[in-house]
Structures are given as C-alpha cells and as structure tokens.
Design an enzyme around this catalytic site. Structure first.
Site, short mmCIF file in Angstrom:
data_model
loop_
_atom_site.label_atom_id
_atom_site.label_comp_id
_atom_site.label_asym_id
_atom_site.label_seq_id
_atom_site.Cartn_x
_atom_site.Cartn_y
_atom_site.Cartn_z
N SER A 145 0.85 -1.18 0.00
CA SER A 145 0.00 0.00 0.00
C SER A 145 0.89 1.23 0.00
O SER A 145 1.99 1.22 0.56
CB SER A 145 -0.90 0.02 1.24
N TYR A 158 -2.18 -0.84 10.13
CA TYR A 158 -2.22 -1.34 8.75
C TYR A 158 -1.00 -0.85 7.98
O TYR A 158 -0.32 -1.63 7.29
CB TYR A 158 -3.51 -0.87 8.08
#
Length: 249
Positions: A145, A158
């Site tokens: 990401s 995350y």
C-alpha cells in the site's frame, strides 16, 4: 499472463477475485485460489471454468504456517505447477493511533505480515524445484500500500504491516535471485471498491489524490498482472507504486 499457472491468495473477493478473472482474459493457463472462504473461492474461479481451464481452490487461515503449506500443496497437486503467486489477502482496520488494541495488532500482524510470509515460503520451496521459463522459475507479487511510505495516523497498524511487507519483498527477492525467482510488490493508493463506496470513503479518496478520484480496481490489477506476468523477466525487489500522485501530494 499467457500460459502461466497463477495462484491468488485472498482471491475469493475484491481485488483478488478481479485478478482471477483478468488473469484468465490475459491468457493464463491455470488458476488457483487460496481463501478463508471456500464458497467465495469457488465462485471466483467461475470465469476460468467457463474457459475450460484447470482450476483449484483451498481453504486456509494464512495466520497459521502449516495450513499455508498444506493449502499450497493442495493447489500444486491439482495444477502441477505455480508460475505466479499473488499475495492479495489482507485486512484494513481503521482505528485512531492511540486506541489500537492488542487484538487488532495481532490480527493485522497475523494476516498481513505472517500470512504473506508463510505463503511466500511455500511458493519459494515449490518454485525452486521448477524448470525455468525464459530464465524465470517463478514470480511472486505482494500487494502492499502507498500507506507504507506515508504517515497514516488513521490506521497506523495497517500502514506498519504494509511497510513490513515491503521489507519482506526486498529480503526474499535478494535471497532467491540466484534461483531465478522474481519477487516484487505493487503499492496502490485508495481504490474505488464496492466496500469503499459502502463505507463512504470515496470523497476522502478523491480529496487525497491529485487526479481527484480513487483508482478503479482494474487500474491497479493491470500493474499486478504486468509485474507477475511473462513480460517481467528482470525486475525484482522493486515496489511499484500506483498512487495517482498521492505518494507526493
């Protein structure tokens, strides 16, 4: 993906299921899916079955190493070879930075880091025994990401796990380069998925991007397939960032 046998971890839904269908359209010869939800995995294999391609699925909690190796063996027993592994399984919890619980840390670490690691180990052990095609014995693509590279206090756990996967990608790439196995990652910014729409994230994604919109899932999937496909014969240990400019905004 022409003539490749492709295995997608987390391929039962979302980007993973999209990748399964797009890999078929791109000429993949065989499709496998490992997912916690066996019904979803079977449904995501339908485009491959409709083309008459060999398919395989296996249920797995990727937090547990032995389950990962067993599931990989099930896929290999049915497909015979795995040319490309795509690690797409992850969870995306949101929690203010000072409020993250131990349970939330454990789940994020277990799925996003440990699960990716276990599946990479299983893939490497299999690919090392394969005959190479155009100097390549296998390809691994990890979904990370853009959050791994930017401050993200809305879900720092995350982001931290995805930064860990970036590190894993580089370490594995270095270790298996001598075997002709290419290991890379693709780091998307926010995607305009059905889940994002349902949770009301689209306006937030649009504001974060200089392009004024979130990425369509197909726009990310194309880069995943390129990185894991036969045209990639030399790139390894790299992070392909597809952020619509968010990385520098």
């Amino acid at each position: 993906m022409k003539d490749l046998s492709v295995l997608i971890v987390g391929g039962g839904s979302g980007l993973g299921a999209l990748l399964a269908g797009m890999a078929v359209e791109a000429g993949a010869a065989k499709i496998g899916i490992i997912d916690i939800n066996p019904e979803a995995a079977e449904a995501a294999l339908e485009p491959a079955r409709a083309k008459g391609l060999p398919t395989a699925s296996a249920k797995c909690d990727i937090q547990i190493g032995p389950e990962c190796h067993t599931a990989f063996d099930v896929i290999v027993a049915k497909l015979g070879r795995v040319d490309t592994l795509i690690n797409c399984a992850a969870i995306y919890p949101r929690r203010p930075i000072l409020e993250i619980t131990d349970a939330e840390w454990d789940a994020s670490n277990g799925i996003n880091i440990k699960g990716t690691y276990h599946m990479m180990v299983a893939a490497v052990r299999h690919m090392q025994r394969q005959e190479p095609k155009d100097h390549v014995r296998g390809r691994i693509v990890n979904l990370t990401s853009v959050d791994a590279f930017k401050a993200h206090p809305q879900n720092c756990h995350y982001a931290a796990t995805k930064a860990a996967v970036v590190s894993l990608t580089r370490s594995f790439a270095h270790h298996v380069a001598k075997d002709g196995i290419l290991v890379n990652s693709v780091a998307p910014a926010g995607m305009a998925t059905e889940r994002a729409k349902a949770l009301g994230f689209l306006e937030e994604l649009a504001k974060a991007s200089p392009l004024g919109r979130g990425a369509q899932p197909t726009e990310i999937a194309e880069w995943v397939l390129m990185t894991g496909g036969p045209k990639n014969t030399y790139m390894t240990g790299e992070q392909v960032i597809v952020s619509g400019g968010y990385i520098y905004a």
